[in-house]
Every structure is written in structure tokens, then in C-alpha cells.
Design an enzyme around this catalytic site. Sequence first.
Site, short mmCIF file in Angstrom:
data_model
loop_
_atom_site.label_atom_id
_atom_site.label_comp_id
_atom_site.label_asym_id
_atom_site.label_seq_id
_atom_site.Cartn_x
_atom_site.Cartn_y
_atom_site.Cartn_z
CE LYS A 116 -4.15 1.77 0.23
NZ LYS A 116 -5.05 1.76 -0.94
CG ASP A 153 -6.50 -0.62 -2.88
OD1 ASP A 153 -5.32 -0.90 -3.17
OD2 ASP A 153 -6.92 0.54 -2.87
CG ASP A 203 -3.79 -13.61 8.06
OD1 ASP A 203 -4.17 -14.72 7.66
OD2 ASP A 203 -4.00 -13.20 9.22
#
Length: 377
Positions: A196, A228, A252
Amino acid sequence: MNYSIALIPGDGIGPEVIAPATGVLDTVGDRYGHVFNYIELEAGGCAIDSTGEPLPNETLETAKQCDALLLGAVGGTQWETLPGRLRPERALLGLRAGLGVFANLRPAKLLPQLRSACPIKDEVLLSGNREGKPEFDLLIVRELTGGLYFGKRGRNADGNAAFDTETYSWFEIERTLRVGYEAAEYRRKKLCLVDKANVLESSRLWREAAAVVAKDYPGIETSFLYIDNAAMQLIRNPGQFDVIVTSNLFGDILSDEASALTGSIGMLPSASLGSPHDPLAKNGRPMGMYEPIHGSAPDIAGKDIANPLGTILSAALMLRYSFGLEKEARAVEDAAAAALDAGLRTRDIASRGTAGVNENIVGTREMGEAVIKLLEQ
Ligand code: NAD
């Protein structure tokens, strides 16, 4: 040769899926002339009940002496109200940190036999696959001992505000990236760093490190995606990915998403590896902790319906990465595929939860026995 395996069945379906996996390993031993010695240890909820600690010191110290660790799963509703540091899942963090296993490898492959269990339409899968097959085969390399799960955390004085911290060092990032690049060398030579970096400073450090490490792997194509977008691309076009490298938190989440695309969380194995230069490395091979990616599934525990293939395939990864037994690892993977070819399905991978044409729904034990029989042939 003799190998010592620390065995942690754990809680819920853990013991149910570990039993077929050790049966498979014993069959490999008989067929190829190896001896696997298991040292059964407690961790998680069962350890809390018997010792008050999710990870008794004896468990960690014994595991360190073994050649590898095979774990079922930990956790359960009866321990959910305990304070964070006493929760069963703490055992996982303690084992990963204590064994120095910092890179978690999670392969996610859509097997043709399970095509009907994948929720993605054929045309979507075909659009991303150059060989014209509705399939995908990717590997997520997740950093395992840093980031948000290990950073500083706390509450303010009155408890109505809380914080967790994402911290990464260059050292932690570089060693994880190298595991990803090494894996990509033996695959389709593509690596995508997921981060990110448009918001997080720690992600910008990941990108800087990737730019440097990539120079040592000129044959590998490096790309970057924001988390995203990556979460979306994984559904829109999973065939575009080969190796994905990412942080603890993002890995994860992405790996659970990838597991859903393969049909069931019960199918997926994982390997958590340290460095071949660590003191705990054995015979030049990194310390390894092997476990299916699913949890203890309290909703189906004790019913003999859990899918044991994720754990059996984790044992295959152990043969490959910790013991260097590639032929044996492939034999296990082939036997698991042959069981699916024969139409055997645990409930989670049967078409729409009921037996489809040429499918035979079996329980945990029966699936394990079938894989063992196929291995013996
Ligand atoms: P889960 O993975 O245990 O279960 C999610 C869903 O998948 C459930 O519906 C379950 O029935 C199904 N499922 C999981 N494994 C399956 C298998 N082998 N075959 C068929 N179906 C399977 O996740 P959860 O319900 O969020 O967590 C349950 C407990 O496990 C919690 O205490 C959690 O903290 C713990 N947990 C442990 C680990 C681990 O030990 N590595 C990982 C994740 C969650």
C-alpha cells in the site's frame, strides 16, 4: 535416513487431519526407506488447559531440536474470552518467532478435478491463462514475523482508543523478497510485490528493497500492485499471478481469498521457512514449520468430515523443503491428485456440497486411507 518431526495436532479438527498425514508419511517411509520419528507436543487450547500457557516452553525447546514441525490447527470458542496473550493463537506467533521461520509459502493452485468447486466463471479464468486452460497456479510468499502482528500495540489510559504498529526493517523485507525471487526462479519467473505504497511508509521501504534485490534476479519480471487492487485482480484474473510477495497482514488476507478460489480452505498447504544460515537449520536446509492454512474449524470438529488434504500436502512440502525428498514429495502430491481423480471428495469439495456425477463423498479417515493406498501402488 531418520528424521525427527515435532508433531502438534492442536485443537478442533487438528488431531483429525494430522492422523492421516502421519499415516501418509509412514507409508512414504516404508516405500522409500526412511524413518520418521514423531515427538508429539502440546500447543494452543489443549496446552492452556493442561499447563495454563498456549505455548509451553518445553514445546518450543523440543521443537527447536527436531528436523521440522508439522502442526494441525489451534483455537476454539472455549478459549475466545481469554486475554490476548493467553489465547491459543499466541502459540503460532511464538512458534514462528522462536523457530525463526519468517517466510510463509502458500501455494494456491486450481486443480482441474476441482474446477466445479471454484466460484469463478470459465471465461474469466480463460482470459488470464495463456495456455487456454481455466486454471491458475500461484504462490503467495507472506512475511511472517514482522509487521502489524508483531508491532507495538496498546490502548490509551481510559481504554477507548487503541493502536497497532506496522514496522519493517530492510533486513526483514530483503530476506522475504529473496525467498520470493528464489521461488520464482523455479516457476514462471514473475514476481508481484503487493503493498500500500501510496499510503504507508513501510510499504515504500518494501518497494525500495525490491528495486535493489530485483537486480540480483535479472531473469524475473517484477511488478507492483496496491493491496486493494490485488484483492480485486485475484478474483478478476488469478491466472496473471505467479509469485506474490507481501507483508504479514496483507498475506494473511490474500491467501485466504486465494484459498476460496481453489474450492476449499481445506485443500491448501503451507510451509513457513527460516534461513538456511540460521543456527536452527539442519543439514543446510532451513527450519520449517508446516501446517494447513485452515484453522481448527470447531463447527465440524469430531465429525470425521474435515478435509485432510491440506495437511497431507503440507507434509509433502515438508518432505521437499526440510528433507530434500523431492521424489517422495511428488509421490504424495500425485497420490492426493489420484484420489480426486478417482472421484473421492470430502464434503467441502463436493459439487455444491452434495456428491455430483462420479463423485463419492468420504470422511476424513477414508480420504487419508485412499491416499495411502494409492501411494502403496
Ligand atoms: P477455520 O479455518 O477454522 O474455518 C473456516 C471455515 O472453513 C469453517 O466453516 C470450517 O468448517 C471450514 N474448514 C476449515 N478447515 C476445513 C477442512 N479441513 N475441511 C473442511 N472445512 C474446513 O477458521 P475460523 O472458523 O475463523 O477459526 C476457527 C478457530 O481456528 C479460531 O479459534 C481461530 O482463531 C483458529 N485459527 C487457527 C489457525 C491455525 O491454527 N493456523 C488458523 C486460522 C484460524
